[in-house]
Design a protein around this motif. Sequence first.
Motif: not given
Length: 538
Positions: A245, A283-285
């Motif tokens: 996060k 990317a994108d967590g």
Amino acid sequence: MRKVYTFAIAALLGSFQYASANPVQHLSLNTETTTKSVLPAGAVKSRLAKSQESLDTDQWVLLGTGSYTDDILTNAGVESATWDVEIYENESTPGFYRVANPFGNGNCPTFPEPFESCDFLIHAENTEGVWMEYVEMKNIDFGLMDGEYCPAYISDMAGYYINAGYFDPETAVSMGMAGGSMVGGCITFEKEQLLMEFPLFNDGLSFAANVNGLFKVALPGAKDLSFGLEINDICTDKTLTFGYKAGADIEEVKYGIYKGLLSFQSNDASLFESVKSDGLVAADGVVSVEPEYGVNTVAVVALAEGGQIVGKQVFYCYGQQENADEWESIGKAEYSEDVLASIYPEDLNHAVYEVEIQESTTVPGRYRLVDLYGPAYPQYGKLVEENNILTGHNHHHYVVVDATNPERVFIEASPIGADFTFGQVSLFSEGWLSMQLGADLESPEVIEGFGKLVDGEITFLGGAIFVYMPDFGMPRGNVFHKFYIKIPSKSAIDMTVADEDGAKAEYYTVTGVRLPYPTAPGVYIRKCGDKTEKIFLK
């Protein structure tokens, strides 16, 4: 389900006692389980007299409402939380901040009613060398002296030494004693770099604070540079996926995976700089990695605008591939368990049981125990019931033991598929760790960390086996000196069998001396055609 085998400190007491003017809040701190700090002896009275001197002489300008994330009351079993605080800046010294009464302002979830406690006095004039003054946490009693109030004081190491008169601020910061930094209006301290002291308790008592690394003061208008990893598993037979996060003001997250153990330290600057320059962009967590067989190091950095590292974390994961062509089963080893039994003696009993053992087909004398704490472990069911054994894994857990040198046996870092609330557990021997840290392997003290293989039995000195729990540390096992591994022997009849091409077997000692035929008990090397293996005679 609950997990009972922990080192957790005593829980927060359920009720508070209030005096009419300045109520004393009561918590419970267990001195046996809280992380100790080592401090020099000093004059208690001189330290107490100096606390919060800055409040009496300086003027302050209100900046507004910021936030405070606590990792100090956590020493008394209180869960970390974030709440609003008023923050002031010193009018004559920009970068010198006062966090007004964070514990007693009525916003602290633990103490919902206002009372007078303390202000944090934080020096961030040098944003890379932030330090905190030594202040009393007034009217908070941690239960150390039954029926008598014992004050606690909080600071970082720089604040402690400055207050005690050992160093002036400039010297303390230049010597690296300041444990904090400020980025984007957020002030944080390195893990365990804050100090909680009880100078009036006996001859003085001190503990590390910020043990989870969560302490944070966010100034009004601070950027959201929060960052954290979500690690579910540390071992896999193929791909390992973990999440992260990142706050809105994090520009980029980069990561790298490296074979072996690179560092136990989250402040390994060279490792994180390497990830910053050469790592892969996440990317994108979500990040996926494919660890090689054995231990791997994963390092992750969060970058703010301009490439500044504002978040970092390192953890260890394991590839647990079958690699069936590189290992062969040699039967059952007798295992005397004195690792978990040493660490949790009140809950787990010493046990002796059999477990499958395999030997490397390419490196004779290198072994791996299959599912050492799996169903064969007599107390497996008990740990499963308490959710300490991870039953959802679809792969075996291998504990690798290198006995290629019978005088220097070591256990490589290996996952055991267990979690005792402090992160998933790895097991290794002291000798292996010494090798990773570049220690002098001829030092007598270092040699003692290795095991020995004698007559097919592997033993270690007491305490020479570690269990690594990421959120706790490395407690020692085998403190009762009961650990051993008995490797299944190969009979003398097997030694006379030639290979398929009729090649005659040749025998050598482990030092390379050729023998016509081994007769005495011990460890030997047998070469038969293209096949070389280590054998044991009883």
